[in-house]
Design an enzyme around this catalytic site. Structure first.
Site, PDB file in Angstrom:
ATOM      1  N   THR A  76       0.827  -1.209   0.000  1.00  9.10           N
ATOM      2  CA  THR A  76       0.000   0.000   0.000  1.00  9.10           C
ATOM      3  C   THR A  76       0.861   1.259   0.000  1.00  9.10           C
ATOM      4  OG1 THR A  76      -0.130  -0.383   2.367  1.00  9.10           O
ATOM      5  CG2 THR A  76      -2.057  -0.981   1.066  1.00  9.10           C
ATOM      6  N   SER A  92      32.156  -3.181   6.366  1.00  9.39           N
ATOM      7  CA  SER A  92      31.084  -3.843   7.119  1.00  9.39           C
ATOM      8  C   SER A  92      31.452  -5.278   7.393  1.00  9.39           C
ATOM      9  CB  SER A  92      29.771  -3.808   6.329  1.00  9.39           C
ATOM     10  OG  SER A  92      29.792  -4.826   5.353  1.00  9.39           O
ATOM     11  N   SER A 146      16.733  -5.338   6.644  1.00  9.07           N
ATOM     12  CA  SER A 146      18.115  -5.060   7.030  1.00  9.07           C
ATOM     13  C   SER A 146      18.612  -3.828   6.275  1.00  9.07           C
ATOM     14  CB  SER A 146      18.995  -6.267   6.744  1.00  9.07           C
ATOM     15  OG  SER A 146      18.838  -6.682   5.404  1.00  9.07           O
ATOM     16  N   ASP A 185       9.446   1.024   5.063  1.00  8.05           N
ATOM     17  CA  ASP A 185      10.498   0.410   5.872  1.00  8.05           C
ATOM     18  C   ASP A 185      11.329   1.463   6.595  1.00  8.05           C
ATOM     19  OD1 ASP A 185       9.526  -1.820   4.611  1.00  8.05           O
ATOM     20  OD2 ASP A 185      11.201  -2.006   3.222  1.00  8.05           O
ATOM     21  N   TYR A 220       8.270  -7.668  -7.542  1.00 13.44           N
ATOM     22  CA  TYR A 220       7.895  -6.444  -6.815  1.00 13.44           C
ATOM     23  C   TYR A 220       7.583  -5.322  -7.803  1.00 13.44           C
ATOM     24  CZ  TYR A 220       8.021  -2.717  -3.348  1.00 13.44           C
ATOM     25  OH  TYR A 220       7.700  -1.651  -2.542  1.00 13.44           O
TER      26      TYR A 220
HETATM   27  C1  GLA Z   1       9.085  -3.900   0.783  1.00 10.24           C
HETATM   28  C2  GLA Z   1       9.271  -2.430   0.421  1.00 10.24           C
HETATM   29  C3  GLA Z   1       8.238  -1.559   1.120  1.00 10.24           C
HETATM   30  C4  GLA Z   1       6.827  -2.094   0.924  1.00 10.24           C
HETATM   31  C5  GLA Z   1       6.774  -3.587   1.217  1.00 10.24           C
HETATM   32  C6  GLA Z   1       5.443  -4.182   0.890  1.00 10.24           C
HETATM   33  O1  GLA Z   1       9.384  -4.098   2.126  1.00 10.24           O
HETATM   34  O2  GLA Z   1      10.563  -2.009   0.780  1.00 10.24           O
HETATM   35  O3  GLA Z   1       8.357  -0.232   0.644  1.00 10.24           O
HETATM   36  O4  GLA Z   1       6.358  -1.803  -0.369  1.00 10.24           O
HETATM   37  O5  GLA Z   1       7.766  -4.306   0.508  1.00 10.24           O
HETATM   38  O6  GLA Z   1       4.472  -3.700   1.734  1.00 10.24           O
END
Ligand code: GLA
Length: 397
Positions: A37, A69, A142, A187, A239
């Site tokens: 969303t 890292s 991460s 995220d 995606y």
């Molecule tokens: C990943 C993307 C987020 C979001 C989710 C699905 O985590 O980084 O921006 O779109 O998928 O909700």
């Protein structure tokens, strides 16, 4: 001090021979509800987890930035004025061409995006040593944790005075343009804004946030993560396809974003769109409604009452958005059969993790049932662990 914080400091010392000026950290995240969303300008309800990424950072007396890292033996060093040349081209090009290793594109992309946001900053060179206890590839962001830790450090050391939302925007820009993953902003917001025993409600259009108490501790509940160990990458494949389908659906229905549709519009959508695009749209429209319902339900009745919403969200991702995989479905089905209050896949899909809301006393029994179901199906053994909704970005030392 956690092991990862210690590792970051140790790595910094081995790199430079001295102590860092400071250590900053940001957490991974899980999403309670509201999937795909965010880039439709809709609603999400994620929470930060206790696992964090630490950046031990110190200034240099030249204008170069060096990152190291514990993910890689390789160090990457570039001049500050080379960052723009690296990252201002086509999204992800520096990574695809091999000019920058993918892990290094996260902190370097944050430095690039921070300088672009604050062109007048007096930026010094930096050494950055990164270590993390956020599992990589488990769908627990991460990457957002690296971005948040780097943004926190740069904000302080370059006196950028970034707000939490500024940090999230900079992290998202790094992810989209430097790394080349076409993600939304969920995220990064989840990681920087986290609070103990709370989730963050985010309106992805206005970027307004509200911390929503989960009350898990008081109710004796736990959130169990089931990492299927099926790996996924959002810079390629499904995606981006889902994102394109959402844009197609919005255009065909004459709205700027799917956020602008409600459940009342679904009948018209069914008549206008082909079946697949319709189901993609129906997932987003109903998922936005479920996020709003989840917030209202948590406020009014507490966490035990959201189980059905979690289950409905999973079914929508499995059947309409088609981003689940057999391992995620097995994780959800087995945990519900073993008594979980609710369960769903979390994150972008095509692998990664599911979460289950369970009684604290039932964590072991549900874990055993899920492990047995994976074994019976011939799947690789999942990783099972509980996560605690935790604090966002911070300076640790
Ligand atoms: C990943 C993307 C987020 C979001 C989710 C699905 O985590 O980084 O921006 O779109 O998928 O909700």
């Amino acid at each position: 001090m956690t092991a990862a914080q210690d590792d970051a400091i140790r790595l910094f010392r081995s790199l430079t021979g001295s102590a860092p000026a400071g250590v900053w950290s940001a957490p991974g995240r899980a999403n309670l509800i509201g999937e795909h969303t965010d880039y439709n300008e809709g609603f999400v309800l994620p929470f930060a987890i206790a696992q964090r990424t630490f950046a031990a950072v110190g200034p240099r007396d030249d204008e170069r930035i060096r990152v190291a890292s514990t993910f890689s033996d390789e160090q990457v060093e570039v001049a500050l004025d080379e960052l723009d040349g690296l990252f201002s081209g086509p999204a992800g090009e520096a990574v695809r061409s091999g000019a920058v290793a993918e892990w290094a594109a996260y902190p370097l992309g944050v430095a690039w995006a921070a300088l672009a946001a604050r062109p007048d900053a007096r930026a010094t060179g930096l050494d950055i040593a990164i270590a993390s206890d956020v599992p990589v590839g488990a769908g627990l962001s991460s990457s957002a944790a690296i971005e948040g830790a780097a943004a926190g450090a740069l904000s302080d050391l370059w006196s950028l005075d970034l707000s939490l939302i500024d940090m999230a925007k900079i992290g998202r820009r790094a992810e989209n343009e430097a790394v080349g993953a076409p993600t939304g902003i969920m995220d990064q917001v989840a990681s920087v804004m986290g609070r103990v025993d709370a989730a963050t409600f985010l309106d992805c259009r206005t970027l307004e946030t509200r911390s929503v108490d989960l009350g898990l501790a008081g109710e004796g509940l736990a959130l169990l993560v089931i990492d299927t160990r099926v790996t996924h990458a959002h810079s390629t494949g499904g995606y981006g396809d889902r994102r394109a389908a959402c844009e197609r659906g919005a255009a065909a229905l004459g709205v700027p974003m799917l956020r602008d549709l409600g459940t009342d519009d679904l009948e018209r959508a069914r008549r206008t769109l082909d079946d697949e695009t319709f189901r993609r749209v129906r997932h987003i429209v109903t998922e936005n409604q479920r996020v709003l319902d989840a917030v209202r339900t948590l406020d009014a009745s507490g966490p035990r009452a959201i189980g059905d919403l979690l289950v409905a969200s999973h079914a929508s991702m499995r059947d309409d958005f088609e981003i689940s995989v057999p391992e995620l479905d097995a994780a959800v089905d087995a945990s519900l059969a073993a008594g979980a209050i609710g369960a769903r896949m979390t994150g972008g899909g095509f692998g990664g993790s599911a979460i289950a809301l369970v009684e604290r006393a039932a964590v072991d029994a549900v874990s055993r049932a899920v492990a047995a179901a994976f074994d019976a199906a011939g799947f690789r053994a999942p990783h099972l662990f509980t996560v605690e909704p935790s604090e966002g970005v911070r300076r640790d030392a």
